[in-house]
Design an enzyme around this catalytic site. Structure first.
Site, PDB file in Angstrom:
ATOM      1  N   ARG A 140       0.837  -1.207   0.000  1.00  0.00           N
ATOM      2  CA  ARG A 140       0.000   0.000   0.000  1.00  0.00           C
ATOM      3  C   ARG A 140       0.871   1.256   0.000  1.00  0.00           C
ATOM      4  O   ARG A 140       1.751   1.419   0.836  1.00  0.00           O
ATOM      5  CB  ARG A 140      -0.928   0.011   1.215  1.00  0.00           C
ATOM      6  CG  ARG A 140      -1.983   1.120   1.156  1.00  0.00           C
ATOM      7  CD  ARG A 140      -2.953   1.053   2.329  1.00  0.00           C
ATOM      8  NE  ARG A 140      -3.572  -0.258   2.448  1.00  0.00           N
ATOM      9  CZ  ARG A 140      -4.612  -0.670   1.717  1.00  0.00           C
ATOM     10  NH1 ARG A 140      -5.134   0.136   0.805  1.00  0.00           N
ATOM     11  NH2 ARG A 140      -5.116  -1.879   1.895  1.00  0.00           N
ATOM     12  N   GLU A 178       0.552  -7.719  -3.967  1.00  0.00           N
ATOM     13  CA  GLU A 178      -0.675  -6.928  -4.140  1.00  0.00           C
ATOM     14  C   GLU A 178      -0.361  -5.439  -4.104  1.00  0.00           C
ATOM     15  O   GLU A 178       0.321  -4.962  -3.196  1.00  0.00           O
ATOM     16  CB  GLU A 178      -1.659  -7.266  -3.022  1.00  0.00           C
ATOM     17  CG  GLU A 178      -2.861  -6.345  -2.939  1.00  0.00           C
ATOM     18  CD  GLU A 178      -3.644  -6.506  -1.650  1.00  0.00           C
ATOM     19  OE1 GLU A 178      -4.290  -5.525  -1.235  1.00  0.00           O
ATOM     20  OE2 GLU A 178      -3.630  -7.599  -1.056  1.00  0.00           O
ATOM     21  N   THR A 231      -7.877  -3.498  -2.533  1.00  0.00           N
ATOM     22  CA  THR A 231      -8.854  -2.417  -2.342  1.00  0.00           C
ATOM     23  C   THR A 231      -9.664  -2.216  -3.627  1.00  0.00           C
ATOM     24  O   THR A 231      -9.893  -1.094  -4.068  1.00  0.00           O
ATOM     25  CB  THR A 231      -8.176  -1.102  -1.889  1.00  0.00           C
ATOM     26  OG1 THR A 231      -7.175  -1.406  -0.908  1.00  0.00           O
ATOM     27  CG2 THR A 231      -9.190  -0.171  -1.238  1.00  0.00           C
ATOM     28  N   LYS A 233     -10.348 -13.853   2.562  1.00  0.00           N
ATOM     29  CA  LYS A 233      -9.468 -12.969   3.327  1.00  0.00           C
ATOM     30  C   LYS A 233     -10.202 -12.555   4.603  1.00  0.00           C
ATOM     31  O   LYS A 233     -11.121 -11.743   4.549  1.00  0.00           O
ATOM     32  CB  LYS A 233      -9.112 -11.755   2.467  1.00  0.00           C
ATOM     33  CG  LYS A 233      -8.543 -10.558   3.213  1.00  0.00           C
ATOM     34  CD  LYS A 233      -8.454  -9.367   2.264  1.00  0.00           C
ATOM     35  CE  LYS A 233      -8.313  -8.064   3.019  1.00  0.00           C
ATOM     36  NZ  LYS A 233      -8.256  -6.907   2.099  1.00  0.00           N
ATOM     37  N   GLY A 267       0.788  -6.387   5.405  1.00  0.00           N
ATOM     38  CA  GLY A 267       0.766  -5.008   4.952  1.00  0.00           C
ATOM     39  C   GLY A 267       1.920  -4.199   5.511  1.00  0.00           C
ATOM     40  O   GLY A 267       3.049  -4.296   5.032  1.00  0.00           O
TER      41      GLY A 267
END
Length: 203
Positions: free
Chosen positions: A11, A34, A63, A123, A173
């Site tokens: 992210r 991701e 997302t 998830k 993350g």
């Protein structure tokens, strides 16, 4: 492609950071990568990485909230779609485009809605709220062939607890990447995650 069930969630990553960070992850043994769509120029990052690591890694988007976003990711060369919620329209669009689908679930209703819509895996998010006990309770009623991922609070220190609860893998993350983190830092964290995964995975 045989792989560990670890998804590195990048992210906030920029296109300039993408290839060096991906190299660190792949060399450590993490090949599910991701890029959340609220990152800078996410489709560019996905496209460039998918091309650079074709046959060596699977690059996807996170997302993802709408059907048109699924199409954009597929057109960019992405391999999988991750969402924070259980949206049958997004799951259906993902399946139609031939991509793997990992929707976010929190309840048995979410889980079965996702499975009936064609999800590849589930998830559990945020896993730190559900905890291993909550996931284990739901695992008892879910099809055993559907892999479960703990996302949100999962890290190498608690992999064993989530494995014991029935999880197949994890989404990492901020543990594995924060904007501005060097590729060397990512490599160090990825190596620790792989070691904990390999040591904790049920045989």
């Amino acid at each position: 492609m045989d792989h560990r069930h670890i998804i590195a969630i990048l992210r906030g990553i920029t296109p300039a950071e993408m290839l060096p960070v991906c190299t660190s992850l792949v060399e450590a043994g993490i090949i599910l990568i991701e890029v959340p769509l609220n990152s800078p120029e996410p489709l560019r990052s996905i496209g460039e990485a998918a091309k650079a690591f074709e046959g060596r890694a699977l690059i996807g988007a996170g997302t993802v909230l709408a059907r048109f976003e699924v199409d954009e990711v597929a057109d960019a060369g992405g391999s999988f779609i991750v969402s924070p919620d259980t949206n049958p329209a997004v799951i259906g669009a993902t399946v139609e485009r031939g991509l793997a689908s990992y929707p976010g679930v929190f309840t048995p209703t979410d889980a079965f809605t996702a499975i009936r819509s064609g999800a590849t895996g589930l998830k559990f998010f945020p896993a730190e709220v559900l905890g291993p006990k909550g996931i284990k309770a739901m695992k008892a009623v879910l099809p055993p062939t559907v892999p479960l991922y703990a996302v949100g609070g999962a890290n190498p220190d608690n992999f064993g607890e989530y494995f014991a609860a029935g999880c197949a893998g994890f989404g990492l993350g901020t543990y594995i990447f924060k904007p501005g983190m060097s590729a060397a830092d990512v490599a160090q964290r990825a190596a620790a995650a792989v070691l904990a995964y390999d040591q904790g995975k049920p045989q």
